[in-house]
Design a protein around this motif. Structure first.
Motif, mmCIF file in Angstrom:
data_model
loop_
_atom_site.group_PDB
_atom_site.id
_atom_site.type_symbol
_atom_site.label_atom_id
_atom_site.label_comp_id
_atom_site.label_asym_id
_atom_site.label_seq_id
_atom_site.Cartn_x
_atom_site.Cartn_y
_atom_site.Cartn_z
ATOM 1 N N ARG A 207 0.846 -1.172 0.000
ATOM 2 C CA ARG A 207 0.000 0.000 0.000
ATOM 3 C C ARG A 207 0.896 1.242 0.000
ATOM 4 N N ARG A 208 0.548 2.238 -0.786
ATOM 5 C CA ARG A 208 1.340 3.467 -0.799
ATOM 6 C C ARG A 208 1.305 4.150 0.556
ATOM 7 N N SER A 209 0.177 3.987 1.241
ATOM 8 C CA SER A 209 0.022 4.564 2.567
ATOM 9 C C SER A 209 -0.956 3.700 3.347
ATOM 10 N N THR A 210 -0.670 3.459 4.609
ATOM 11 C CA THR A 210 -1.540 2.679 5.478
ATOM 12 C C THR A 210 -1.841 3.491 6.727
ATOM 13 N N ALA A 211 -3.117 3.799 6.951
ATOM 14 C CA ALA A 211 -3.540 4.597 8.096
ATOM 15 C C ALA A 211 -2.757 5.905 8.187
ATOM 16 N N GLY A 212 -2.479 6.493 7.009
ATOM 17 C CA GLY A 212 -1.768 7.761 6.964
ATOM 18 C C GLY A 212 -0.257 7.646 7.003
ATOM 19 N N TRP A 213 0.261 6.443 7.203
ATOM 20 C CA TRP A 213 1.717 6.233 7.271
ATOM 21 C C TRP A 213 2.224 5.818 5.892
ATOM 22 N N PRO A 214 3.026 6.649 5.220
ATOM 23 C CA PRO A 214 3.488 6.307 3.867
ATOM 24 C C PRO A 214 4.513 5.185 3.875
ATOM 25 N N ALA A 215 4.444 4.325 2.872
ATOM 26 C CA ALA A 215 5.400 3.222 2.755
ATOM 27 C C ALA A 215 6.827 3.746 2.665
ATOM 28 N N GLN A 216 7.005 4.951 2.122
ATOM 29 C CA GLN A 216 8.347 5.513 2.000
ATOM 30 C C GLN A 216 9.029 5.641 3.359
ATOM 31 N N ARG A 217 8.274 6.054 4.376
ATOM 32 C CA ARG A 217 8.883 6.205 5.699
ATOM 33 C C ARG A 217 9.342 4.859 6.251
ATOM 34 N N SER A 218 8.589 3.830 5.977
ATOM 35 C CA SER A 218 9.024 2.490 6.381
ATOM 36 C C SER A 218 10.307 2.120 5.649
ATOM 37 N N GLY A 219 10.368 2.472 4.362
ATOM 38 C CA GLY A 219 11.572 2.191 3.588
ATOM 39 C C GLY A 219 12.798 2.890 4.157
ATOM 40 N N ILE A 220 12.617 4.114 4.637
ATOM 41 C CA ILE A 220 13.725 4.854 5.241
ATOM 42 C C ILE A 220 14.167 4.188 6.538
ATOM 43 N N LEU A 221 13.191 3.760 7.350
ATOM 44 C CA LEU A 221 13.507 3.187 8.656
ATOM 45 C C LEU A 221 14.221 1.841 8.556
ATOM 46 N N VAL A 222 13.856 1.027 7.564
ATOM 47 C CA VAL A 222 14.405 -0.339 7.511
ATOM 48 C C VAL A 222 15.612 -0.467 6.599
ATOM 49 N N ARG A 223 15.995 0.606 5.948
ATOM 50 C CA ARG A 223 17.003 0.474 4.904
ATOM 51 C C ARG A 223 18.341 -0.069 5.411
ATOM 52 N N ARG A 224 18.692 0.225 6.651
ATOM 53 C CA ARG A 224 19.967 -0.226 7.193
ATOM 54 C C ARG A 224 19.849 -1.492 8.034
ATOM 55 N N VAL A 230 14.179 -7.583 7.515
ATOM 56 C CA VAL A 230 13.245 -6.785 6.714
ATOM 57 C C VAL A 230 12.337 -7.692 5.888
ATOM 58 N N ASP A 231 12.888 -8.798 5.384
ATOM 59 C CA ASP A 231 12.055 -9.757 4.646
ATOM 60 C C ASP A 231 10.915 -10.269 5.519
ATOM 61 N N ARG A 232 11.224 -10.598 6.770
ATOM 62 C CA ARG A 232 10.190 -11.115 7.670
ATOM 63 C C ARG A 232 9.162 -10.035 8.001
ATOM 64 N N LEU A 233 9.638 -8.829 8.279
ATOM 65 C CA LEU A 233 8.723 -7.723 8.562
ATOM 66 C C LEU A 233 7.837 -7.422 7.358
ATOM 67 N N GLY A 234 8.434 -7.443 6.170
ATOM 68 C CA GLY A 234 7.674 -7.172 4.956
ATOM 69 C C GLY A 234 6.576 -8.188 4.720
ATOM 70 N N ALA A 235 6.855 -9.458 5.030
ATOM 71 C CA ALA A 235 5.847 -10.508 4.855
ATOM 72 C C ALA A 235 4.679 -10.303 5.799
ATOM 73 N N VAL A 236 4.963 -9.891 7.030
ATOM 74 C CA VAL A 236 3.902 -9.645 8.007
ATOM 75 C C VAL A 236 3.026 -8.477 7.556
ATOM 76 N N VAL A 237 3.656 -7.390 7.129
ATOM 77 C CA VAL A 237 2.909 -6.211 6.689
ATOM 78 C C VAL A 237 2.060 -6.532 5.462
ATOM 79 N N ALA A 238 2.635 -7.278 4.518
ATOM 80 C CA ALA A 238 1.901 -7.611 3.296
ATOM 81 C C ALA A 238 0.653 -8.430 3.599
ATOM 82 N N ARG A 239 0.780 -9.405 4.481
ATOM 83 C CA ARG A 239 -0.373 -10.239 4.817
ATOM 84 C C ARG A 239 -1.460 -9.446 5.539
ATOM 85 N N ALA A 240 -1.035 -8.420 6.280
ATOM 86 C CA ALA A 240 -2.000 -7.634 7.032
ATOM 87 C C ALA A 240 -2.678 -6.562 6.189
#
Length: 383
Positions: A207-224, A230-240
């Motif tokens: 989703r480009r944004s979920t509950a007002g939280w843009p996916a870009q900010r998640s990308g910034i937070l997990v990049r390092r 991150v793969d595991r977190l991404g799978a959880v978010v995708a299923r939800a």
């Protein structure tokens, strides 16, 4: 195009080149932007009408100038162009249009300097060079067997503008990156009689944004963070947040989200594809293998006869003629270093805009610009 005093030449007047020039100017370094077209933001002017940034306005501004609030959260293509025009004017950038740099070579008379060969027989002397010719430089169309025999319309996504010419028609879109997914949704909403989407590898959809939280900010937070985490977190978010589309021919990917990003596959930002697939307005099908007259042969052996095929099959950087002889490109034609880093044997040669991170390309180019300007200022200040 005076070369005295020797400026830093920035090749390309897209967002990366303009940002680098502005950051250099802010540090007191003379920068001249050379653009082969007749205006700034040429590639953005050619994109399809529907396009909007998938990154937020606040996190997409270039150094020294915010994007206007009236542009909204997700900035349209036309407003990106307006912003780039205003950016060049606001920073009073030296801009030369209608000139194409074709080859860069070390300056034999000045260690660390560079000579640029440009159209019209121009030879330019540079203290440093920033290459910003763009991630989406040259449309790449696969060499499909039999494509020349196809009787319908075959075009690259770079030539797609809007769905009007395809109203009431059967269209196959090839490629399920962000461009292919958005064009397929655009066609389905714009009156195409049937839209199919050829998929070779199932994409990660976010989703480009979920509950007002843009996916870009998640990308910034997990990049390092570690890739596996991150793969595991991404799978959880995708299923939800994203429905399972396996029953519609678009299964969840077998590999992790960040593992795919590290290989160069950016997740698809959902701007209509999920709903279109669930409603049957976009039909995922197997990848294209070849053409046979009016028929398109798919990887599963089936054959279809669309009126038009739109290939959202990516772009090549086309840097080989410009810098390929310098040993600064990898086996896929991408710069071995970008931002403030330079390759061994090529000090003073910088690249920006050739990565596509999940934290946002505009944001990355803004960061690159500041880093490059700092490195160049430090280098040119040496006695």
């Amino acid at each position: 195009m005076t070369t005295q005093p020797r400026p830093v030449y920035v090749i390309g007047a897209g967002p990366g080149g303009l940002a680098a020039a502005a950051a250099l100017r802010a540090r007191g370094v003379r920068a001249v932007v050379v653009e082969k077209s007749d205006t700034v933001g040429a590639s953005w002017r050619r994109h399809y009408d529907r396009l909007r940034l998938h990154t937020t306005r606040r996190l997409s501004a270039l150094p020294g100038l915010a994007m206007p609030r009236r542009f909204g959260r997700w900035v349209s293509r036309d407003n990106v162009v307006r912003y780039l025009e205003k950016y060049a004017e606001f920073h009073e950038l030296e801009l030369v249009t209608g000139v194409e740099v074709t080859r860069i070579e070390p300056d034999p008379a000045d260690e660390g300097g560079w000579t640029l060969h440009a159209s019209g027989g121009r030879v330019l002397s540079a203290a440093a060079v920033v290459v910003a010719t763009g991630f989406n430089h040259t449309p790449r169309l696969p060499d499909w067997p039999g494509a020349e025999s196809y009787g319908g319309r075959l075009l690259h996504a770079a030539d797609y503008r809007n769905p009007l010419p395809y109203a009431g028609r059967d269209v196959l879109v090839v490629g399920v990156g962000n461009t292919g997914a958005e064009i397929a949704a655009d066609l389905a909403e714009g009156g195409a009689a049937r839209v199919r989407l050829a998929v070779r590898t199932a994409p990660h959809i976010m989703r480009r944004s979920t509950a007002g939280w843009p996916a870009q900010r998640s990308g910034i937070l997990v990049r390092r963070l570690p890739v596996r985490l991150v793969d595991r977190l991404g799978a959880v978010v995708a299923r939800a947040s994203v429905p399972d589309l396996s029953a519609y021919g678009l299964p969840r990917p077998a590999t992790g989200l960040y593992s795919r990003v590290r290989e160069g596959a950016i997740p698809v930002q959902d701007v209509g594809l999920v709903d279109a697939v669930r409603a049957g307005r976009v039909e995922p099908v197997a990848a294209v293998e070849s053409f046979d007259g009016p028929e398109v042969v798919l990887a599963d052996g089936s054959r279809i006869t669309p009126d038009a095929v739109i290939a959202a099959t990516g772009y090549s950087r086309r840097l080989e003629g410009l810098v390929g002889h310098l040993g600064v490109l990898d086996e896929r034609g991408r710069p071995r270093a970008h931002g403030a880093r330079t390759c061994e044997g090529a000090p003073g040669l910088y690249f920006t805009g050739f990565t596509n991170p999940i934290s946002g390309m505009f944001r990355e180019m803004a960061l690159d610009a500041e880093r490059i300007a700092k490195a160049v200022a430090r280098r040119t200040a040496r006695p």
